[in-house]
Structures are given as C-alpha cells and as structure tokens.
Design an enzyme around this catalytic site. Sequence first.
Site, mmCIF file in Angstrom:
data_model
loop_
_atom_site.group_PDB
_atom_site.id
_atom_site.type_symbol
_atom_site.label_atom_id
_atom_site.label_comp_id
_atom_site.label_asym_id
_atom_site.label_seq_id
_atom_site.Cartn_x
_atom_site.Cartn_y
_atom_site.Cartn_z
ATOM 1 N N SER A 83 -33.235 28.143 12.423
ATOM 2 C CA SER A 83 -33.520 29.561 12.506
ATOM 3 C C SER A 83 -33.824 30.072 11.111
ATOM 4 O O SER A 83 -33.564 29.374 10.134
ATOM 5 C CB SER A 83 -32.279 30.248 13.082
ATOM 6 O OG SER A 83 -32.662 31.268 13.932
ATOM 7 N N CYS A 84 -34.339 31.280 11.028
ATOM 8 C CA CYS A 84 -34.673 31.898 9.748
ATOM 9 C C CYS A 84 -33.536 31.727 8.739
ATOM 10 O O CYS A 84 -32.401 32.003 9.098
ATOM 11 C CB CYS A 84 -34.923 33.385 9.977
ATOM 12 S SG CYS A 84 -35.260 34.321 8.500
ATOM 13 N N PRO A 85 -33.744 31.281 7.501
ATOM 14 C CA PRO A 85 -35.032 30.943 6.888
ATOM 15 C C PRO A 85 -35.348 29.444 6.927
ATOM 16 O O PRO A 85 -36.095 28.962 6.087
ATOM 17 C CB PRO A 85 -34.818 31.408 5.447
ATOM 18 C CG PRO A 85 -33.368 31.113 5.182
ATOM 19 C CD PRO A 85 -32.649 31.235 6.506
ATOM 20 N N ASP A 102 -38.404 28.600 16.316
ATOM 21 C CA ASP A 102 -38.086 30.001 16.027
ATOM 22 C C ASP A 102 -39.391 30.798 16.008
ATOM 23 O O ASP A 102 -40.248 30.565 15.158
ATOM 24 C CB ASP A 102 -37.364 30.083 14.676
ATOM 25 C CG ASP A 102 -37.102 31.516 14.256
ATOM 26 O OD1 ASP A 102 -37.074 32.393 15.142
ATOM 27 O OD2 ASP A 102 -36.941 31.761 13.050
#
Lengths: 158, 84
Positions: free
Chosen positions: B21-23, B48
Amino acid sequence: MDTTKKTIILFSGDLDKALAAFIIANGAAAMGDDVTMFFTFWGLNVLRKSVAPPHKKSFLQGMFGGMMPKGPGKLGLSKMNFAGVGPKLMRRVMRQQNVSSLEELIATAREQGIKMIACKMSMDVLGLSEDELIDGLDYVGVATYLGEADEAGVNLFI
Amino acid sequence: MSVVELATLQVSKTVDARGTSCPGPILAAKKGIVDVKVGEIMMVLATDSGTKKDLPAWAKKMGHDYLGVLEEGGIFKLYVKRLK
C-alpha cells in the site's frame, strides 16, 4: 532529477499522526527529495527505545519518563484511542490493508537516508537522554531545524 | 499509448509491488529504476489503485516518461521509460 527538499516537524506522539508523517516522508524520499524530520516534544516518544538503560532523573522527569509511551509500539491514537484498544484495532486493519507498520516505515526512512533530528531542549525538559532514543539521530536546537526549513519547499507541522 | 502498444512493449525490468500500500509502489519504483538502462522500460505491478495516479506523479518528478497502465483482474501494470 529535480531534487527539492522537504522538512517535517513531528510534534505529536500519536500513532496516527506519526504514521502520516512517516508515509509522507518516505513518499518524498522515494520521489528523490531530501527529507529532514525534526522531532520535538511528544514526537520524541516515537524515537524511544522500548528498553533503555536507567537514568537518574528529577522526580518530574521520572514521572514523564514513566508515563510517556516508550517507542512506536506504545503510542496511542489521537482519536478513538479507547484506553489503548484503538491502536491495536488500527494496527490490525492496517495489516489487513497491507499498510506498512510504523516500525517498518521508520526502518524504511533510515534506508532511504531521511535525516532525523531531535530537539535537545525538549529532550531535556522531558528528561530523555540520547541513549533512550534510537541510534543515528542528530541532537539539535531550533536554529538547525530553521536552517533546514529555509532550504525546503515544503514544511509540515504534525 | 494504446492498449495494444502497451501490451507489446519490450520490458527490461519488472517490479512487483502487488500487495503493498502507499507508499510501497513508489518505493519499489525508486529501487527498481536503477536496474533499468536509460531508454529502457520498467513495468510496475501493483494492486493499490492509488498507484495509477501516484506513479505518473513519481515519473514526472524523477524526469522519466510514464507510458500508461493496463488493468487485468485487479492488477495494474504500469509502464515507465527511464529517461535519465
């Protein structure tokens, strides 16, 4: 590559705010930016070791030291903390969503060469000594942070 | 680029950021691009959906050419050409 600089002040010792700070910092570093994170007041607790050598402290500093969270694993949430249940639920949801934990984000920040500087004055106020915090920090005053911020295009206070 | 053009690109490096997931995806892109020669193409695999917006922003900032994205069963294949 268009290298710019970003500075982030982490004043808060809340898990959610620390996560936001480290996600932004890691994202900026991944985009080629120089990033400096300045930890002051409650934000210093994010850098505390869970186990640290004992220190002689004043009564009040001892109280601060005992009552403040010892490291990322002990932080509370700014909202819906529910006496410590909230962070556990938050961590569970984050694992389910494949979001990195705060501990992983701190490790990634170090791998990426993000500069972490700690406010010596607030360490003194809270009675935190250098060996109670994780290694690899610089211990500085406000002028060092301001010097870094002068060079930065973005500065966040979290 | 059209879907056909993207699908037939010669990819010299594939970076697998699925499940992160981010980042995570842009961290993976940063690590992966160093293994790609200038002018060659890196493919980033991600699940994502924010990556569809983030990787073009990353490429622009880093001075690379974002070529486009293909979506297959919830997996995004994003193509970046290294320019420098």
